[in-house]
Write an enzyme that holds these catalytic residues in place. Structure first.
Site, PDB file in Angstrom:
ATOM      1  N   ASP A   1      28.834   1.736  26.708  1.00  0.00           N
ATOM      2  CA  ASP A   1      29.255   2.989  27.345  1.00  0.00           C
ATOM      3  C   ASP A   1      30.741   3.222  27.075  1.00  0.00           C
ATOM      4  O   ASP A   1      31.580   3.028  27.952  1.00  0.00           O
ATOM      5  CB  ASP A   1      29.039   2.914  28.865  1.00  0.00           C
ATOM      6  CG  ASP A   1      27.594   2.644  29.231  1.00  0.00           C
ATOM      7  OD1 ASP A   1      26.719   3.427  28.838  1.00  0.00           O
ATOM      8  OD2 ASP A   1      27.339   1.632  29.916  1.00  0.00           O
TER       9      ASP A   1
ATOM     10  N   ASP B   1      17.312   8.222  32.765  1.00  0.00           N
ATOM     11  CA  ASP B   1      18.249   7.568  33.681  1.00  0.00           C
ATOM     12  C   ASP B   1      17.626   7.657  35.060  1.00  0.00           C
ATOM     13  O   ASP B   1      17.333   8.753  35.550  1.00  0.00           O
ATOM     14  CB  ASP B   1      19.599   8.295  33.682  1.00  0.00           C
ATOM     15  CG  ASP B   1      20.372   8.093  32.375  1.00  0.00           C
ATOM     16  OD1 ASP B   1      19.915   7.305  31.528  1.00  0.00           O
ATOM     17  OD2 ASP B   1      21.418   8.740  32.216  1.00  0.00           O
TER      18      ASP B   1
HETATM   19  O1  1PR Z   1      25.618  -2.153  33.354  1.00  0.00           O
HETATM   20  O2  1PR Z   1      23.718  -3.578  32.692  1.00  0.00           O
HETATM   21  O3  1PR Z   1      23.747  -2.494  34.926  1.00  0.00           O
HETATM   22  O4  1PR Z   1      23.390  -1.185  32.843  1.00  0.00           O
HETATM   23  C1  1PR Z   1      23.538   0.090  33.357  1.00  0.00           C
HETATM   24  C2  1PR Z   1      22.940   1.048  32.382  1.00  0.00           C
HETATM   25  O5  1PR Z   1      22.910   2.321  32.988  1.00  0.00           O
HETATM   26  C3  1PR Z   1      23.743   1.145  31.107  1.00  0.00           C
HETATM   27  O6  1PR Z   1      22.833   1.188  30.021  1.00  0.00           O
HETATM   28  C4  1PR Z   1      24.464   2.487  31.231  1.00  0.00           C
HETATM   29  O7  1PR Z   1      24.518   3.142  29.985  1.00  0.00           O
HETATM   30  C5  1PR Z   1      23.564   3.245  32.172  1.00  0.00           C
HETATM   31  N1  1PR Z   1      24.321   4.150  33.066  1.00  0.00           N
HETATM   32  C6  1PR Z   1      25.101   3.767  34.082  1.00  0.00           C
HETATM   33  N2  1PR Z   1      25.588   4.858  34.704  1.00  0.00           N
HETATM   34  C7  1PR Z   1      25.114   5.922  34.081  1.00  0.00           C
HETATM   35  C8  1PR Z   1      25.379   7.317  34.430  1.00  0.00           C
HETATM   36  O8  1PR Z   1      24.968   8.237  33.742  1.00  0.00           O
HETATM   37  N3  1PR Z   1      26.091   7.548  35.520  1.00  0.00           N
HETATM   38  N4  1PR Z   1      23.652   6.259  32.210  1.00  0.00           N
HETATM   39  C9  1PR Z   1      24.310   5.485  33.044  1.00  0.00           C
HETATM   40  C10 1PR Z   1      23.815   6.185  30.924  1.00  0.00           C
HETATM   41  C11 1PR Z   1      23.680   7.562  29.194  1.00  0.00           C
HETATM   42  C12 1PR Z   1      22.583   7.736  28.281  1.00  0.00           C
HETATM   43  C13 1PR Z   1      22.116   9.165  28.345  1.00  0.00           C
HETATM   44  C14 1PR Z   1      22.624   9.693  27.055  1.00  0.00           C
HETATM   45  C15 1PR Z   1      21.942  10.909  26.572  1.00  0.00           C
HETATM   46  N5  1PR Z   1      23.184   7.256  30.458  1.00  0.00           N
HETATM   47  O9  1PR Z   1      21.571   6.833  28.418  1.00  0.00           O
HETATM   48  O10 1PR Z   1      20.767   9.132  28.526  1.00  0.00           O
HETATM   49  O11 1PR Z   1      24.021   9.910  27.181  1.00  0.00           O
HETATM   50  O12 1PR Z   1      22.183  11.965  27.398  1.00  0.00           O
HETATM   51  P1  1PR Z   1      22.181  13.454  26.832  1.00  0.00           P
HETATM   52  O13 1PR Z   1      21.141  13.509  25.759  1.00  0.00           O
HETATM   53  O14 1PR Z   1      21.776  14.311  27.996  1.00  0.00           O
HETATM   54  O15 1PR Z   1      23.564  13.718  26.347  1.00  0.00           O
HETATM   55  P2  1PR Z   1      24.179  -2.417  33.510  1.00  0.00           P
END
Ligand code: 1PR
Length: 535
Positions: free
Chosen positions: A390, A232
């Site tokens: 999500d 991320d």
């Molecule tokens: O909506 O098209 O602009 O895409 C935004 C992207 O960014 C989406 O794929 C969304 O999942 C991601 N995203 C947005 N905000 C966050 C955040 O964390 N605040 N991250 C985010 C998503 C979740 C996973 C993470 C897993 C594993 N991250 O990708 O890596 O949950 O984590 P873990 O193994 O530590 O539990 P758009």
């Protein structure tokens, strides 16, 4: 002569061949691009990485006179390597939007995988080969897995058997590579198959050298379960691009300054995970929903640098949607995606925009063809389009309380609720939408998504395991591959998700960044549990 270190590359402009270029350069060769049919005839060695769909590719080749040049080059037994569509085009015809005539050098037709028998299409991921002929370029492959991504394949028959150098099994045998003299073609992607893939390219580029042969027949294998490292990425308050990691999507430290958690540099970490054996690396530009990614040049730079020496598939997501900048210049989501592909991405992932698209589709029942999802998958193929979901778990007493698909949960909700649905969110989990993960997944599959990245906000960063209920629900509902994400804390969580659901891949972030569980031990554990993985 200097020509010895030059490869001629046939890139007819239909998509991303950056990774092939990177791999060739990595192996010490310069690239000469084909401009005219004569460039083909004059090549010392020619690589043809077919991309896009069969029909438009043939149209370009025929129109430019390259089809004829290719046939005569190959008939003269000049050194040739076709990759993916570059193999398929050698056959007589393809069913892809067809039948469409191919170059007709090899007897046989190219057909679509049959998903009716439970095999997910596209065929995405790592398989071992059954080598059937001494093919030189496959000498180091042995039992190793190589990376495939395709929905169509050529089938072995009595008419083409003398061409076949290896086959692969995915819902039946298909042709994984062909060889006749100096003419080679592979259905898999050597430029995305790690060290083993590089060895295939190296053996094509340096045919006369005395590289040691590795014995090993290759064996029948199942599609390997993939282990994916996810980064991320966002700018911290100082403006540096960092890999961050949330706790249920909150990426700020619980300190007075509340700064963005910084777990390292994106390019360095991606390279490390590649060396550690990650089957894929994903970058999510997590502030892409509010910052326009083409204004975010550092992210494109991250992709360019990473793709120079990370030879497994790269996915990038965040901010893929139509956008008008402060000067009134309009950018289509297709332009945004194209820039990501040009910078080295193999797949793009769409989050928020796919939610709006699915809502609209379910409301109207009409495929407009105009959404980001539909446009990008039409141009780059659905294997290049991931939808990132999500969802957040919402408990209900009674399944009839909501119009969304509910499940009976394996552990009760806070008020003893026995059921839950999974509500989709947009803007990094900030806003819940009136659509469930189940409804979304089925809708985006129909609209052309090639894969689903299934997160879960409740589990994110908790290290307590994947949400098995959710992953089972979604991976049983669609026939495209599903990547399980969020919550991995131990190696057992990976074997659990593969044993109990139909997920094709499992993704983790926090445990890899904090070096709590190395990728290698995940792989070793899965192997011990008799789950097929790439080692
Ligand atoms: O909506 O098209 O602009 O895409 C935004 C992207 O960014 C989406 O794929 C969304 O999942 C991601 N995203 C947005 N905000 C966050 C955040 O964390 N605040 N991250 C985010 C998503 C979740 C996973 C993470 C897993 C594993 N991250 O990708 O890596 O949950 O984590 P873990 O193994 O530590 O539990 P758009």
């Amino acid at each position: 002569s200097s020509g010895d270190s030059v490869v001629t590359l046939l890139d007819y402009g239909a998509g991303n061949v950056r990774s092939v270029r990177n791999a060739i350069r990595h192996l010490g060769f310069d690239i000469k691009d084909v401009q005219t049919p004569e460039d083909i005839l004059n090549a010392n060695r020619l690589i043809f990485p077919g991309v896009g769909a069969f029909a438009p590719a043939m149209e370009v080749l025929n129109k430019t006179g390259m089809a004829e040049a290719l046939c005569s080059y190959i008939e003269k037994d000049r050194p040739f390597l076709g990759i993916c569509l570059g193999l398929q085009l050698l056959f007589e015809s393809s069913e892809e939007n067809g039948p469409v005539k191919g170059l007709g050098l090899i007897p046989g037709t190219v057909g679509r995988f049959d998903s009716s028998n439970g095999f997910r299409v596209p065929h995405i991921g790592w398989n071992a080969l059954q080598v059937t002929m001494d093919s030189d370029i496959l000498d180091e492959v042995g039992n190793h897995h190589v990376y495939f991504v395709h929905s169509y394949r050529a089938m072995p028959s009595d008419d083409n058997k003398e061409w076949i150098s290896s086959t692969c099994n995915y819902g039946g045998k298909f042709i994984a590579s062909i060889r006749r003299g100096n003419v080679h073609a592979v259905q898999f992607h050597p430029e995305k198959s790690g060290d083993v893939g590089l060895s295939v390219l190296r053996r094509f580029l340096y045919p006369k050298s005395n590289m040691a042969k590795k014995t090993g027949e290759g064996k029948a294998s199942k599609l390997a379960k993939r282990v994916i490292a996810c980064l991320d990425v966002r700018a911290n308050d100082k403006g540096d691009l960092v890999v961050t990691k949330g706790d249920q999507y909150d990426v700020r430290e619980q300190t007075e300054d509340n700064e963005v958690r910084n777990l390292g540099k994106p390019v360095d970490l991606a390279r490390q995970y590649y060396k550690d054996g990650a089957d894929e690396v994903s970058f999510l530009n997590i502030t892409g929903f509010r910052d326009f990614p083409l204004g975010d040049l550092p992210m494109l730079q991250v992709l360019r640098y990473t793709s120079e020496n990370v030879f497994v598939p790269l996915t990038v997501g965040g901010g893929i949607r139509d956008f008008t900048d402060s000067n009134g210049r309009h950018y289509s989501s297709l332009e945004v995606a194209s820039e990501y592909f040009r910078s080295g991405a193999d797949k793009i992932s769409i989050g928020s925009d796919a939610v709006y698209t699915a809502e609209e589709y379910l409301r109207t029942g009409v495929k407009t063809g105009k959404s980001s999802l539909e446009q990008i998958s039409r141009v780059y193929g659905n294997q290049a389009v991931v939808v990132s979901i999500d969802p957040r778990r919402v408990y209900v007493k009674n399944p009839n309380d909501v119009q969304f698909k509910t499940i009976k949960v394996s552990s009760l909700g806070p008020k003893g609720e026995e059921y839950a649905w999974y509500q989709c969110t947009v803007n990094g989990g900030r806003e819940g939408r009136p659509i469930g993960a189940y409804e979304l997944a089925k809708a985006v599959e129909e609209l052309g998504a090639g894969e689903i990245l299934l997160n879960c906000i409740d589990c994110d960063g908790q290290g307590k395991g994947f949400d098995i209920d959710l992953i089972k629900l979604i991976s049983d509902a669609v026939s495209i591959p599903v990547i399980a994400s969020s919550g991995a804390g131990t190696v057992d969580h990976f074997s659990e998700v593969f044993a109990r659901t139909n997920a094709s891949a499992a993704l983790a972030a926090g445990i890899f960044h904090r070096k709590e569980v190395p990728i290698q031990s995940v792989k070793e554990h899965l192997l011990k549990e008799n789950i097929e993985v790439r080692i």
